[in-house]
Every structure is written in C-alpha cells, then in structure tokens.
Design an enzyme around this catalytic site. Structure first.
Site, PDB file in Angstrom:
ATOM      1  N   CYS A  47      19.273  21.832  19.224  1.00  0.00           N
ATOM      2  CA  CYS A  47      20.935  22.022  18.679  1.00  0.00           C
ATOM      3  C   CYS A  47      21.891  22.474  19.489  1.00  0.00           C
ATOM      4  CB  CYS A  47      20.563  22.571  17.200  1.00  0.00           C
ATOM      5  SG  CYS A  47      19.377  21.874  16.002  1.00  0.00           S
ATOM      6  N   PHE A  48      21.702  23.519  20.352  1.00  0.00           N
ATOM      7  CA  PHE A  48      22.449  24.031  21.110  1.00  0.00           C
ATOM      8  C   PHE A  48      22.813  23.342  22.169  1.00  0.00           C
ATOM      9  CE2 PHE A  48      21.935  28.890  20.116  1.00  0.00           C
ATOM     10  CZ  PHE A  48      23.198  28.621  19.195  1.00  0.00           C
ATOM     11  N   GLN A  49      22.065  22.565  23.128  1.00  0.00           N
ATOM     12  CA  GLN A  49      22.117  21.680  24.056  1.00  0.00           C
ATOM     13  C   GLN A  49      22.973  20.453  23.417  1.00  0.00           C
ATOM     14  OE1 GLN A  49      19.093  20.643  26.874  1.00  0.00           O
ATOM     15  NE2 GLN A  49      20.228  18.797  27.498  1.00  0.00           N
ATOM     16  N   LYS A  50      22.655  19.847  22.403  1.00  0.00           N
ATOM     17  CA  LYS A  50      23.664  18.918  21.731  1.00  0.00           C
ATOM     18  C   LYS A  50      25.121  19.177  21.277  1.00  0.00           C
ATOM     19  CE  LYS A  50      22.803  18.146  17.453  1.00  0.00           C
ATOM     20  NZ  LYS A  50      24.012  18.399  16.787  1.00  0.00           N
ATOM     21  N   PHE A  93      10.413  26.723  17.870  1.00  0.00           N
ATOM     22  CA  PHE A  93      11.828  27.318  17.695  1.00  0.00           C
ATOM     23  C   PHE A  93      12.172  27.661  16.213  1.00  0.00           C
ATOM     24  CE2 PHE A  93      15.142  24.415  16.643  1.00  0.00           C
ATOM     25  CZ  PHE A  93      14.336  23.100  16.884  1.00  0.00           C
ATOM     26  N   LYS A  94      11.335  27.035  15.396  1.00  0.00           N
ATOM     27  CA  LYS A  94      11.545  27.116  13.825  1.00  0.00           C
ATOM     28  C   LYS A  94      10.322  27.671  13.406  1.00  0.00           C
ATOM     29  CE  LYS A  94      15.337  24.014  12.973  1.00  0.00           C
ATOM     30  NZ  LYS A  94      15.665  22.797  12.429  1.00  0.00           N
ATOM     31  N   GLY A  99      15.087  28.280  28.279  1.00  0.00           N
ATOM     32  CA  GLY A  99      16.160  27.269  27.846  1.00  0.00           C
ATOM     33  C   GLY A  99      16.786  27.666  26.305  1.00  0.00           C
ATOM     34  N   PHE A 100      17.363  26.578  25.709  1.00  0.00           N
ATOM     35  CA  PHE A 100      18.091  27.058  24.575  1.00  0.00           C
ATOM     36  C   PHE A 100      17.085  27.372  23.454  1.00  0.00           C
ATOM     37  CE2 PHE A 100      21.118  23.992  26.619  1.00  0.00           C
ATOM     38  CZ  PHE A 100      22.077  24.747  26.569  1.00  0.00           C
ATOM     39  N   SER A 135      15.567  33.195  28.830  1.00  0.00           N
ATOM     40  CA  SER A 135      14.352  32.418  28.537  1.00  0.00           C
ATOM     41  C   SER A 135      13.943  31.170  29.356  1.00  0.00           C
ATOM     42  CB  SER A 135      14.522  32.197  26.883  1.00  0.00           C
ATOM     43  OG  SER A 135      13.469  31.272  26.603  1.00  0.00           O
TER      44      SER A 135
END
Length: 112
Positions: free
Chosen positions: A46-49, A108-109, A41-42, A39
């Site tokens: 949340c995942f990056q943080k 993403f949600k 990105g994340f 994809s």
C-alpha cells in the site's frame, strides 16, 4: 520535515490547504513513531503504491524535485530489500543452491 515540505509544494500547486492535508496524513494510524523503525521495506504494497502515485502527481504538476524526493523513498526501500537478501546469501556461503530457507512471521496484516 522534507516530506511535509514536498507535500506543501504540491498543495500550493493544486490549491489544497497544507494544514488540512497534513492533519489528514497524521490521522493515518500507519504513520507515526511506532512505525519509524528500520526494516526491509514498507511492510506491504500500500505505501509503495501510494508513494508512486504521489511521484506521478508531482511530475504531472511540474514539481520535479518533489517527485524525485518521493522516488528516492521507494528506491531506498528497494535498496533495503536487496541489502537484506545479500546478507542472507552471504551468511549461507554465497549460495542458496540446494538450501531450504524458512521465513517466520512474514505478514504485514494480522491473520494473513
């Protein structure tokens, strides 16, 4: 495998049980085969943080190789975003000046 190996180093350093930490990570519904798709990105912040926090903790514990590994995960996702953007610009004759671009399904949600 590399991911859990870097987690095991952190567990050894902090006294955590790597099997318990691995089990806890595995219960996260965002992790698993259905999310192992390429994809741009994340798919959210949340995942990056979380990964950047992991980089910080590993550095704080002197686990520089593990910190570099996780930083590279973030860097690769940044690279994916830049590559995607470059492809879009290239397909528009290398300019976005005076062009309107629409992005559909960019959430993403659900219901966001």
């Amino acid at each position: 495998v590399s991911s859990v190996n870097s987690i095991s180093q952190l567990c050894e350093k902090t006294g955590a049980d790597v099997k318990e930490v691995s089990r806890a990570i595995g219960t996260d519904s965002r992790i698993g085969p259905k999310f192992l798709n390429a994809s741009i990105g994340f798919g959210g912040s949340c995942f990056q943080k979380d990964i950047l926090n992991l980089v910080y903790i590993c550095e704080s514990e002197g686990l520089h190789e593990a910190a570099q590994y996780w930083q590279q995960v973030v860097d690769m996702n940044e690279h994916q975003k830049k590559t995607f953007s470059a492809k879009i610009i290239s397909s528009l004759f290398n300019t976005v000046t005076n062009k309107k671009i629409a992005v559909f399904g960019f959430a993403f949600k659900k219901d966001t």
